[in-house]
Design a protein around this motif. Structure first.
Motif, PDB file in Angstrom:
ATOM      1  N   GLY B  15       0.832  -1.197   0.000  1.00 28.84           N
ATOM      2  CA  GLY B  15       0.000   0.000   0.000  1.00 28.84           C
ATOM      3  C   GLY B  15       0.868   1.248   0.000  1.00 28.84           C
ATOM      4  O   GLY B  15       2.068   1.191   0.287  1.00 28.84           O
ATOM      5  N   ASP B  16       0.235   2.358  -0.309  1.00 25.02           N
ATOM      6  CA  ASP B  16       0.967   3.627  -0.386  1.00 25.02           C
ATOM      7  C   ASP B  16       1.619   3.986   0.939  1.00 25.02           C
ATOM      8  O   ASP B  16       1.209   3.508   2.002  1.00 25.02           O
ATOM      9  N   SER B  17       2.564   4.884   0.831  1.00 24.45           N
ATOM     10  CA  SER B  17       3.248   5.353   2.028  1.00 24.45           C
ATOM     11  C   SER B  17       2.260   6.084   2.949  1.00 24.45           C
ATOM     12  O   SER B  17       1.414   6.842   2.479  1.00 24.45           O
ATOM     13  N   GLY B  18       2.356   5.819   4.220  1.00 31.73           N
ATOM     14  CA  GLY B  18       1.570   6.556   5.200  1.00 31.73           C
ATOM     15  C   GLY B  18       0.169   6.029   5.449  1.00 31.73           C
ATOM     16  O   GLY B  18      -0.557   6.561   6.284  1.00 31.73           O
ATOM     17  N   VAL B  19      -0.242   4.968   4.751  1.00 32.98           N
ATOM     18  CA  VAL B  19      -1.601   4.468   4.960  1.00 32.98           C
ATOM     19  C   VAL B  19      -1.728   3.724   6.289  1.00 32.98           C
ATOM     20  O   VAL B  19      -2.836   3.508   6.787  1.00 32.98           O
ATOM     21  N   GLY B  20      -0.580   3.333   6.850  1.00 33.12           N
ATOM     22  CA  GLY B  20      -0.621   2.678   8.166  1.00 33.12           C
ATOM     23  C   GLY B  20      -0.279   1.195   8.139  1.00 33.12           C
ATOM     24  O   GLY B  20      -0.695   0.447   9.016  1.00 33.12           O
ATOM     25  N   LYS B  21       0.519   0.775   7.181  1.00 35.51           N
ATOM     26  CA  LYS B  21       0.906  -0.639   7.101  1.00 35.51           C
ATOM     27  C   LYS B  21       1.685  -1.055   8.344  1.00 35.51           C
ATOM     28  O   LYS B  21       1.383  -2.067   8.985  1.00 35.51           O
ATOM     29  N   THR B  22       2.708  -0.255   8.653  1.00 40.52           N
ATOM     30  CA  THR B  22       3.528  -0.572   9.813  1.00 40.52           C
ATOM     31  C   THR B  22       2.689  -0.527  11.089  1.00 40.52           C
ATOM     32  O   THR B  22       2.822  -1.374  11.967  1.00 40.52           O
ATOM     33  N   SER B  23       1.801   0.451  11.143  1.00 39.62           N
ATOM     34  CA  SER B  23       0.961   0.593  12.336  1.00 39.62           C
ATOM     35  C   SER B  23       0.049  -0.618  12.509  1.00 39.62           C
ATOM     36  O   SER B  23      -0.150  -1.099  13.624  1.00 39.62           O
ATOM     37  N   LEU B  24      -0.486  -1.129  11.424  1.00 39.63           N
ATOM     38  CA  LEU B  24      -1.364  -2.298  11.502  1.00 39.63           C
ATOM     39  C   LEU B  24      -0.593  -3.512  12.012  1.00 39.63           C
ATOM     40  O   LEU B  24      -1.059  -4.242  12.887  1.00 39.63           O
ATOM     41  N   LYS B  32       0.827  -2.298  19.911  1.00 43.28           N
ATOM     42  CA  LYS B  32       1.406  -0.976  20.125  1.00 43.28           C
ATOM     43  C   LYS B  32       1.059  -0.074  18.957  1.00 43.28           C
ATOM     44  O   LYS B  32       0.987  -0.518  17.813  1.00 43.28           O
ATOM     45  N   PHE B  33       0.861   1.193  19.288  1.00 44.93           N
ATOM     46  CA  PHE B  33       0.600   2.169  18.234  1.00 44.93           C
ATOM     47  C   PHE B  33       1.392   3.424  18.530  1.00 44.93           C
ATOM     48  O   PHE B  33       1.502   3.855  19.669  1.00 44.93           O
ATOM     49  N   SER B  34       1.985   3.988  17.474  1.00 46.65           N
ATOM     50  CA  SER B  34       2.713   5.239  17.673  1.00 46.65           C
ATOM     51  C   SER B  34       2.189   6.280  16.693  1.00 46.65           C
ATOM     52  O   SER B  34       1.939   5.974  15.522  1.00 46.65           O
ATOM     53  N   LYS B  35       2.028   7.495  17.206  1.00 46.02           N
ATOM     54  CA  LYS B  35       1.543   8.574  16.351  1.00 46.02           C
ATOM     55  C   LYS B  35       2.622   9.031  15.390  1.00 46.02           C
ATOM     56  O   LYS B  35       2.338   9.615  14.348  1.00 46.02           O
ATOM     57  N   GLN B  36       3.839   8.779  15.807  1.00 50.04           N
ATOM     58  CA  GLN B  36       4.965   9.259  15.026  1.00 50.04           C
ATOM     59  C   GLN B  36       5.095   8.459  13.728  1.00 50.04           C
ATOM     60  O   GLN B  36       4.917   7.240  13.721  1.00 50.04           O
ATOM     61  N   TYR B  37       5.406   9.131  12.672  1.00 48.50           N
ATOM     62  CA  TYR B  37       5.589   8.424  11.402  1.00 48.50           C
ATOM     63  C   TYR B  37       7.069   8.243  11.095  1.00 48.50           C
ATOM     64  O   TYR B  37       7.840   9.197  11.102  1.00 48.50           O
ATOM     65  N   LYS B  38       7.435   7.015  10.876  1.00 50.89           N
ATOM     66  CA  LYS B  38       8.797   6.697  10.445  1.00 50.89           C
ATOM     67  C   LYS B  38       8.663   5.837   9.211  1.00 50.89           C
ATOM     68  O   LYS B  38       8.120   4.722   9.298  1.00 50.89           O
ATOM     69  N   THR B  64       6.164  -3.719   4.050  1.00 49.97           N
ATOM     70  CA  THR B  64       7.018  -3.187   2.989  1.00 49.97           C
ATOM     71  C   THR B  64       7.018  -1.658   2.975  1.00 49.97           C
ATOM     72  O   THR B  64       6.224  -1.025   3.658  1.00 49.97           O
ATOM     73  N   ALA B  65       7.907  -1.109   2.172  1.00 48.86           N
ATOM     74  CA  ALA B  65       8.010   0.347   2.081  1.00 48.86           C
ATOM     75  C   ALA B  65       7.019   0.867   1.057  1.00 48.86           C
ATOM     76  O   ALA B  65       6.976   0.407  -0.080  1.00 48.86           O
ATOM     77  N   GLY B  66       6.220   1.846   1.474  1.00 47.05           N
ATOM     78  CA  GLY B  66       5.301   2.463   0.529  1.00 47.05           C
ATOM     79  C   GLY B  66       6.004   3.498  -0.331  1.00 47.05           C
ATOM     80  O   GLY B  66       5.657   3.696  -1.498  1.00 47.05           O
ATOM     81  N   GLN B  67       6.994   4.146   0.240  1.00 44.98           N
ATOM     82  CA  GLN B  67       7.704   5.178  -0.517  1.00 44.98           C
ATOM     83  C   GLN B  67       8.622   4.549  -1.546  1.00 44.98           C
ATOM     84  O   GLN B  67       9.450   3.710  -1.211  1.00 44.98           O
ATOM     85  N   GLY B 124      -9.128  -0.948   4.548  1.00 45.64           N
ATOM     86  CA  GLY B 124      -9.224   0.507   4.626  1.00 45.64           C
ATOM     87  C   GLY B 124      -8.890   0.909   6.052  1.00 45.64           C
ATOM     88  O   GLY B 124      -9.587   0.531   6.988  1.00 45.64           O
ATOM     89  N   ASN B 125      -7.832   1.658   6.216  1.00 49.41           N
ATOM     90  CA  ASN B 125      -7.351   1.972   7.563  1.00 49.41           C
ATOM     91  C   ASN B 125      -7.726   3.401   7.962  1.00 49.41           C
ATOM     92  O   ASN B 125      -8.176   4.200   7.135  1.00 49.41           O
ATOM     93  N   LYS B 126      -7.520   3.727   9.210  1.00 56.20           N
ATOM     94  CA  LYS B 126      -7.715   5.057   9.801  1.00 56.20           C
ATOM     95  C   LYS B 126      -9.188   5.472   9.837  1.00 56.20           C
ATOM     96  O   LYS B 126      -9.512   6.635   9.594  1.00 56.20           O
ATOM     97  N   SER B 160      -8.924   0.389  12.195  1.00 61.30           N
ATOM     98  CA  SER B 160      -8.133   1.478  12.731  1.00 61.30           C
ATOM     99  C   SER B 160      -6.978   0.867  13.511  1.00 61.30           C
ATOM    100  O   SER B 160      -7.196   0.167  14.502  1.00 61.30           O
ATOM    101  N   ALA B 161      -5.777   1.129  13.040  1.00 54.72           N
ATOM    102  CA  ALA B 161      -4.609   0.645  13.765  1.00 54.72           C
ATOM    103  C   ALA B 161      -4.502   1.392  15.082  1.00 54.72           C
ATOM    104  O   ALA B 161      -4.065   0.855  16.094  1.00 54.72           O
ATOM    105  N   LYS B 162      -4.934   2.635  15.068  1.00 50.52           N
ATOM    106  CA  LYS B 162      -4.826   3.470  16.264  1.00 50.52           C
ATOM    107  C   LYS B 162      -5.735   2.960  17.376  1.00 50.52           C
ATOM    108  O   LYS B 162      -5.312   2.749  18.504  1.00 50.52           O
TER     109      LYS B 162
END
Ligand SMILES: Nc1nc2c(ncn2[C@@H]2O[C@H](COP(=O)(O)OP(=O)(O)OP(=O)(O)O)[C@@H](O)[C@H]2O)c(=O)[nH]1
Ligand SMILES: [Mg+2]
Lengths: 499, 208
Positions: B15-24, B32-38, B64-67, B124-126, B160-162
């Motif tokens: 999925g695209d960068s920032g959609v929350g793959k790592t968060s999921l 665990k959930f972090s607001k910070q984006y890395k 995987t990396a979205g970017q 569909g996340n978030k 929602s991963a959050k």
């Protein structure tokens, strides 16, 4: 794997670092891992765990990274003194890691044997076929269906690759005995093999350490010889068999009447990586009274003699292409046992197989003065004859015969061997004609607890371990004298070339 | 261990960068959930063991990396995947439109034996993000579901991963889906062939 600040390679390294910590806790074991190219574990020398599942993903990522960067095959990574060696086939990736300072080259070489045993358990055809058809295929299922696969890989990782010089020098080890006795054994084996349908080969070996007594192929067979690698695969199989037979025995409290035997599938990858043969493994036993023989034997501390063997025995293995040959193999075994028991040949062979060549066996006029005057400086030696595919490895002196010392010395040999053969490579690579066969290269390496002298001649190699107190002069002098004696003794040390 | 079947599933999250793959993944595996984006670089891996019916499943999850600039691994690691989780952000139309690409790219590169039946789960996340704040929902559940239907009935989840909504359900569906589509393959493939070159003599069954 959790920190994601850097690039993927660093991520992977972080995991290997964690691994090193585990290593520190559970000893000096190298770790071996076999995974499919899809990053799924097939075997882990520490047992497949969720940790290995993650590690396999990391390795596949590294391999994918190497591929994506156009770097070709992933060979190895160095991480904080810990080497990670990788070797890939079309379907599998094999990984070895070690914190013992072994080079990536040494680790990669060990992986060839992991690959051999793996192939020997399931054949290359199974791997290529199953994974080619379905890259999601779980090789662990094939392993579970294979004869003794776990036992064999375990044996390889815990003993073979750590302590057996065969895996260092790529040649197999032999039992020393008089030429006549070996010849009788070989003839008897050849005759026994005639009782078996579709015979491929017959082998007799020492039970304790899998050194070969004799190796026979039926007339007219090609190739006449067997590659050293296949011998090692076979001996690995035989060891695993007898181990599992022994553990069964304990459980079942089996009487003496039944012979431990097995009949299972084994693939000899050098001969044909795509098909199985059937291997019958058992032992033959000397019938003569053994008590006096035992007492007369001075080898009380012989590391080879397993404490449970109270009788004189020799391992035998018949290879056949017939799946129905079990009864015939039994008959061949019985015939062989009977024939070698007609006189005391079998007793002689079995005793020889229990005995390793000792430094003290070298006649006095060869080493005597040096061994005596310099406080017995020679601890161990290996005499390797690549052309014969065989080598002799002496018994380790009692001060270095514990597993840990044996492992350390074996590792030292592996590194020396790599250095010496690398040298070989450069000699070949230059445009100079092959160096005159008299050319010798010598290397002496002082280490903390011992020193190793390696000497590579035109058609032989010798590696010696000395006490650290030994001077170079003494070491070289002893090496030279030993070489001369070993060369003369070859008819007794090695199996004849059958070609 | 005795009666239960064991299996290993390789799951790839795309999925695209920032959609929350790592968060999921991190919510599912570590709670665990972090607001910070890395940004993920290359790939990250986690392992989780679960039980699906009578099968013990080890999930090997690839995040995987979205970017694009961090996709240093290429795509060869798609090989052998058992299931794919395609993630979009319900508040980002672009991330939803990209699904088509992610799916196609995967199917081309991994070339599974039966692409139409390959287990793909769309997430569909978030969904926790409140309307009117920094963003608002642009992809309705209905729209997503109809797209999934048009692709041969892909499974769909809103998460929602959050807030840990539906995350476990999505991953378990992934596992179940993969386990179900797994066993159409031959069980164990061990050739019984024996090929011994016994030389010309043995062929004729010669004497000795
Ligand atoms: N409100 C809300 N924010 C979320 C949710 N999931 C992820 N985020 C945030 O979205 C941002 C991106 O999340 P990541 O999980 O790092 O995104 P990613 O898909 O892994 O991105 P790449 O690694 O670049 O491909 C982070 O700041 C997260 O905190 C969610 O369910 N709700
Ligand atoms: Mg990420």
């Amino acid at each position: 794997m959790r920190s994601r600040d850097d690039d993927a390679a660093v991520d992977v390294d972080a995991d290997v670092g964690a691994d090193a910590a585990v290593d520190g806790a559970d000893g000096r074991n190298a770790r071996f891992l076999a995974l499919t190219r899809a990053g799924k574990p097939a075997w882990d020398s520490r047992g497949v765990s969720s940790e290995s599942v993650t590690l396999c993903a990391a390795v596949q990522a590294l391999a994918a990274n190497a591929e994506a960067q156009g770097g070709g095959e992933l060979e190895g990574v160095d991480y904080a003194g810990r080497a990670l060696g990788c070797a890939s086939t079309s379907t599998m990736i094999y990984v070895a890691s070690s914190a013992e300072g072994e080079s990536v080259g040494v680790l990669r070489k060990k992986l060839k044997y992991v690959e051999d045993v793996m192939t020997s358990c399931v054949t290359n055809a199974a791997l290529v076929g199953a994974l080619g058809k379905n890259s999601r295929f779980d090789v662990r299922r094939a392993m579970a269906a294979a004869t003794l696969a776990d036992e064999r890989l375990h044996e390889l990782a815990t003993r073979g690759l750590r302590r057996d010089t065969a895996y260092v020098f790529d040649t197999y080890r032999t039992v020393g005995m008089s030429h006549e006795v070996r010849r009788s054994a070989t003839r008897a084996m050849g005759d026994a093999l005639r009782l078996v349908t579709k015979p491929f080969a017959g082998v007799a070996f020492g039970i304790g350490d899998s050194r070969l007594v004799t190796y026979v192929k039926p007339r007219g067979h090609r190739p006449q010889t067997i590659s050293a690698r296949d011998v090692m695969v076979l001996m690995n199989y035989a060891r695993a068999t007898s181990r599992s037979a022994e553990s069964k025995k304990e459980g079942e409290d089996e009487g003496d009447a039944t012979h431990a035997e097995s009949f299972g599938r084994v693939c000899l990858p050098e001969f044909n990586p795509d098909g199985f043969m059937h291997a019958y493994v058992s032992y033959i036993e000397a019938k003569s009274g053994d008590t006096e023989a035992r007492e007369g034997d001075e080898e009380k501390n012989d590391a080879v003699a397993s404490s449970s063997t109270s009788r004189e025995r020799v391992g035998v293995c018949f290879l056949t292409a017939s799946a129905e040959a079990l009864e015939e193999c039994r008959a061949a075994r019985d015939a062989l046992e009977k024939r070698l028991n007609a006189d005391d040949t079998l007793t002689t062979i079995a005793r020889a197989a229990r005995r390793q060549l000792r430094v003290s066996d070298v006649p006095e006029d060869v080493l005597g003065r040096y061994q005596v005057e310099h406080d017995e400086p020679l601890l161990h030696f290996v005499y390797n004859r690549p052309a014969r595919q065989q080598h002799v490895s002496s018994a380790f002196a009692s001060s270095v015969s514990d597993d840990r010392s044996v492992e350390t010395i074996t590792r030292a040999y592996a590194m020396m061997y790599e250095n010496m053969t690398e040298l070989d490579g450069t000699v070949d690579a230059t445009t100079k004609p092959p160096m005159e066969h008299s050319a010798q290269r010598v290397r002496y390496e002082r280490r903390k607890r011992d020193s190793v002298l390696a000497c590579v001649g035109g058609d032989f190699e010798i590696y010696l371990t000395f006490k650290p107190s030994a001077t170079v002069t003494v070491a070289v002098a002893m090496c030279n004298r030993l070489c001369v004696w070993l060369r003369v003794s070859e008819p007794e040390l090695f199996l004849e070339n059958l070609v | 261990m005795s009666t239960k079947k064991r299996t290993l599933l390789k799951v790839i999250i795309l999925g695209d960068s920032g959609v929350g793959k790592t968060s999921l993944m991190s919510q599912y595996v570590n709670n665990k959930f972090s607001k910070q984006y890395k940004a993920t670089i290359g790939a990250d891996f986690m392992t989780k063991e679960i039980t699906v019916d009578d099968t013990v499943v080890t999930l090997q999850i690839w995040d995987t990396a979205g970017q694009e600039r961090f996709q240093s691994l290429g795509v060869s690691f798609y090989r052998g995947a058992d299931c794919v989780m395609c993630v979009y952000d319900v508040n980002s139309a672009k991330s939803f439109e990209s699904l088509e690409n992610w799916r196609n790219e995967f199917l081309v590169q991994a070339s599974p034996s039966d692409p139409d039946k390959f287990p793909i789960v769309v997430v569909g996340n978030k969904i926790d993000v409140e309307e009117g704040k920094e963003s608002k929902r642009v992809i309705s559940e209905k729209k997503a579901k109809s797209w999934c239907t048009s692709k041969g009935g892909l499974m769909h989840f809103e998460c929602s991963a959050k807030e840990d909504i539906n995350v476990t359900a999505a991953f378990e569906a992934v596992a179940r889906f993969a386990v179900e589509s797994e066993d159409t393959e031959p069980d164990v493939f061990l050739p019984d062939v024996v090929q011994i070159d016994a030389g010309p003599k043995a062929q004729s069954g010669g004497c000795c």
